[in-house]
Design a protein around this motif. Sequence first.
Motif, PDB file in Angstrom:
ATOM      1  N   GLY A 237     -19.271 -14.340 -10.872  1.00 37.16           N
ATOM      2  CA  GLY A 237     -18.941 -13.670  -9.620  1.00 37.16           C
ATOM      3  C   GLY A 237     -19.240 -12.194  -9.671  1.00 37.16           C
ATOM      4  O   GLY A 237     -19.734 -11.611  -8.694  1.00 37.16           O
ATOM      5  N   ASN A 238     -18.965 -11.572 -10.789  1.00 32.13           N
ATOM      6  CA  ASN A 238     -19.207 -10.139 -10.946  1.00 32.13           C
ATOM      7  C   ASN A 238     -20.686  -9.832 -11.144  1.00 32.13           C
ATOM      8  O   ASN A 238     -21.200  -8.832 -10.640  1.00 32.13           O
ATOM      9  N   PRO A 243     -22.756  -5.387  -4.036  1.00 36.73           N
ATOM     10  CA  PRO A 243     -21.958  -5.396  -5.268  1.00 36.73           C
ATOM     11  C   PRO A 243     -21.467  -6.809  -5.602  1.00 36.73           C
ATOM     12  O   PRO A 243     -21.605  -7.726  -4.797  1.00 36.73           O
ATOM     13  N   GLY A 244     -20.886  -6.946  -6.788  1.00 35.58           N
ATOM     14  CA  GLY A 244     -20.367  -8.227  -7.220  1.00 35.58           C
ATOM     15  C   GLY A 244     -19.069  -8.588  -6.503  1.00 35.58           C
ATOM     16  O   GLY A 244     -18.552  -7.845  -5.663  1.00 35.58           O
ATOM     17  N   MET A 245     -18.546  -9.762  -6.848  1.00 36.36           N
ATOM     18  CA  MET A 245     -17.319 -10.266  -6.233  1.00 36.36           C
ATOM     19  C   MET A 245     -16.131  -9.361  -6.551  1.00 36.36           C
ATOM     20  O   MET A 245     -16.029  -8.791  -7.638  1.00 36.36           O
ATOM     21  N   ASN A 246     -15.226  -9.216  -5.578  1.00 39.93           N
ATOM     22  CA  ASN A 246     -13.968  -8.495  -5.787  1.00 39.93           C
ATOM     23  C   ASN A 246     -12.931  -9.442  -6.381  1.00 39.93           C
ATOM     24  O   ASN A 246     -12.874 -10.617  -6.008  1.00 39.93           O
ATOM     25  N   PHE A 247     -12.092  -8.913  -7.285  1.00 37.53           N
ATOM     26  CA  PHE A 247     -11.040  -9.727  -7.887  1.00 37.53           C
ATOM     27  C   PHE A 247      -9.703  -8.997  -7.771  1.00 37.53           C
ATOM     28  O   PHE A 247      -9.584  -7.830  -8.143  1.00 37.53           O
ATOM     29  N   LEU A 248      -8.717  -9.710  -7.241  1.00 37.14           N
ATOM     30  CA  LEU A 248      -7.359  -9.186  -7.130  1.00 37.14           C
ATOM     31  C   LEU A 248      -6.428 -10.060  -7.961  1.00 37.14           C
ATOM     32  O   LEU A 248      -6.560 -11.288  -7.964  1.00 37.14           O
ATOM     33  N   HIS A 328      -1.012  -1.085 -11.240  1.00 33.04           N
ATOM     34  CA  HIS A 328      -2.398  -1.322 -11.657  1.00 33.04           C
ATOM     35  C   HIS A 328      -3.310  -1.313 -10.438  1.00 33.04           C
ATOM     36  O   HIS A 328      -3.022  -1.953  -9.424  1.00 33.04           O
ATOM     37  N   ALA A 329      -4.422  -0.576 -10.541  1.00 31.53           N
ATOM     38  CA  ALA A 329      -5.337  -0.436  -9.410  1.00 31.53           C
ATOM     39  C   ALA A 329      -6.540  -1.346  -9.579  1.00 31.53           C
ATOM     40  O   ALA A 329      -7.152  -1.410 -10.651  1.00 31.53           O
ATOM     41  N   ALA A 330      -6.888  -2.052  -8.500  1.00 30.52           N
ATOM     42  CA  ALA A 330      -8.093  -2.875  -8.473  1.00 30.52           C
ATOM     43  C   ALA A 330      -9.021  -2.311  -7.397  1.00 30.52           C
ATOM     44  O   ALA A 330      -8.590  -2.045  -6.274  1.00 30.52           O
ATOM     45  N   THR A 331     -10.273  -2.103  -7.767  1.00 31.87           N
ATOM     46  CA  THR A 331     -11.251  -1.594  -6.808  1.00 31.87           C
ATOM     47  C   THR A 331     -11.858  -2.757  -6.033  1.00 31.87           C
ATOM     48  O   THR A 331     -12.259  -3.762  -6.613  1.00 31.87           O
ATOM     49  N   VAL A 332     -11.927  -2.624  -4.721  1.00 35.24           N
ATOM     50  CA  VAL A 332     -12.556  -3.633  -3.878  1.00 35.24           C
ATOM     51  C   VAL A 332     -13.637  -2.966  -3.045  1.00 35.24           C
ATOM     52  O   VAL A 332     -13.507  -1.801  -2.653  1.00 35.24           O
ATOM     53  N   ARG A 333     -14.703  -3.703  -2.792  1.00 32.25           N
ATOM     54  CA  ARG A 333     -15.802  -3.194  -1.967  1.00 32.25           C
ATOM     55  C   ARG A 333     -16.080  -4.196  -0.852  1.00 32.25           C
ATOM     56  O   ARG A 333     -16.002  -5.406  -1.061  1.00 32.25           O
ATOM     57  N   GLY A 334     -16.395  -3.658   0.302  1.00 28.49           N
ATOM     58  CA  GLY A 334     -16.672  -4.498   1.453  1.00 28.49           C
ATOM     59  C   GLY A 334     -17.927  -4.055   2.179  1.00 28.49           C
ATOM     60  O   GLY A 334     -18.194  -2.854   2.283  1.00 28.49           O
TER      61      GLY A 334
END
Length: 368
Positions: A237-238, A243-248, A328-334
Amino acid sequence: MTRIDLDLSHSYRPDPQADEDYALLPLKFTFNDGGAYALLGPSGCGKTTLLNCISGLQRPSHGTVSFDGRDVTAATPQARNIAQVFQFPVIYDTMTVGENLAFPLRNRGVPAAQVKERVGRVAEMLDLSASLDRRASGLAADAKQKISLGRGLVRQDVSAILFDEPLTVIDPHLKWQLRRKLKEIHHEFRLTLIYVTHDQTEALTFADQVVVMSRGRAVQVGPADALFERPAHTFVGNFIGSPGMNFLTGAWHDGAIEIAGRRYMPEFAPTVAAALQAAGSFKVGVRPEYLRLAASTDPQAVPARVERAQDIGTYWLITATVRDASGHAATVRGRLGNEGAALRAGETAWLSVFNRHTCYYVNEELVA
């Protein structure tokens, strides 16, 4: 052409003890007769080692390689009747373009009339017809690599043609043309083609089946749409997508998914709910293409802090941060349409991440 069956592993160490000691972890796979395959992965993942085991340049430390059911593990590349195109041009500078293309055929005693016909056909496919009488030494690197490709394609009797990142030295525009040419050649002649690359665009546009590799392991095998829509592993996925897949990070709590301190009840099959409940902790994956803005009142929307919004021309690329309860921070892109223009750094955006494209991962592996 030939069906190639692999049942092997390989280590460059004499007494491997752990997975890290293997360049190729145990692998069983079949390259079907006439198929177009790509070995895709980052540098050092084992792609070239696997290709060399197929060609006979490297004998696997364990297991076998079979061509049409015949064990060829100890056979030389010549005995396997393999054509291989390498990362950098392998040609004779003192010969003309035509002589380079004809050499593999003349070396095998093919009649002159057949040599002329075949060389002419391959040269036309690769746009080399006007250069057949030119000495190869005076050509640019990308033209020389086209000759290397032609030398691999000129023989019709080979078991398979192997490509080891053959477009590295090629101009980007010409890369697109040559990928299309290789696809056309495969459709016309139904050659067994195996193509090594770290470039996902090359792999996904060239191959019918892509073998995604990581740390000596074949993580997933499938067509381009399956790799994009349902990555079997978070690595896939990444790695696939730009960009690659977002993971939460998600957790199962009181019959619902909890992300960033908020509870969600997306629609999914009971078997998925059971798997997530049993795991307790898991990852929720969503492609940037399937991320959407939502209203703050939407119970399924996840709050995210906008870091930046970039106008890419055909879409807006937003980068945001989602923080869980522990900080904890997760970066997401859309990838958004015109609605992305209204977003400003520092403000909160509400993101819809649950839809039919959303994937769920336990221990990095897809459950749905």
